[in-house]
Motif scaffolding. Structure first.
Motif, PDB file in Angstrom:
ATOM      1  N   GLN A  16       0.969  -1.473   0.063  1.00  0.00           N
ATOM      2  CA  GLN A  16      -0.285  -0.272   0.365  1.00  0.00           C
ATOM      3  C   GLN A  16       0.653   1.021  -0.153  1.00  0.00           C
ATOM      4  N   ILE A  17       2.051   1.272   0.482  1.00  0.00           N
ATOM      5  CA  ILE A  17       3.039   1.713   1.069  1.00  0.00           C
ATOM      6  C   ILE A  17       3.440   2.358  -0.702  1.00  0.00           C
ATOM      7  N   TYR A  18       4.030   1.865  -1.436  1.00  0.00           N
ATOM      8  CA  TYR A  18       4.558   1.483  -2.808  1.00  0.00           C
ATOM      9  C   TYR A  18       3.086   2.067  -3.944  1.00  0.00           C
ATOM     10  N   ARG A  19       2.023   1.664  -3.450  1.00  0.00           N
ATOM     11  CA  ARG A  19       0.893   2.010  -4.116  1.00  0.00           C
ATOM     12  C   ARG A  19       0.709   4.116  -3.817  1.00  0.00           C
ATOM     13  N   TRP A  20       0.572   4.219  -2.643  1.00  0.00           N
ATOM     14  CA  TRP A  20       0.386   5.630  -2.167  1.00  0.00           C
ATOM     15  C   TRP A  20       2.111   6.332  -3.080  1.00  0.00           C
TER      16      TRP A  20
END
Length: 62
Positions: A16-20
Motif C-alpha cells: 500500500q505504501i508503494y501504491r501511495w
C-alpha cells in the motif's frame, strides 16, 4: 525512512505504501546509495487520514 518502516508506523502493508508512492500521495527521495526513502513529514501528514479497521456498515450477501 524506508517503505517498510513507514508501513509499520501507519499500520498498512508495504505494498500500500508503494501504491501511495506511485500515486504521488507520499513524497520520496533517492539516497546516494540508490535506496528510495519516504520523507517522514509526508508519512506524518498522511497518517491521520488513514482509516483503520473494517469498513462500517452491514455485510451484504449477493
Amino acid at each position: 525512512m524506508t517503505a517498510k518502516e513507514a508501513s509499520v508506523l501507519i499500520g498498512r502493508h508495504v505494498s500500500q505504501i508503494y501504491r501511495w508512492i506511485g500515486a504521488g500521495r507520499l513524497a520520496t527521495r533517492v539516497r546516494a546509495d540508490g535506496v528510495t526513502v519516504v520523507l517522514s513529514k509526508a508519512v506524518l501528514r498522511i497518517e491521520p487520514s488513514v482509516r483503520r479497521g473494517r469498513p462500517r456498515g452491514a455485510a451484504r450477501r449477493r
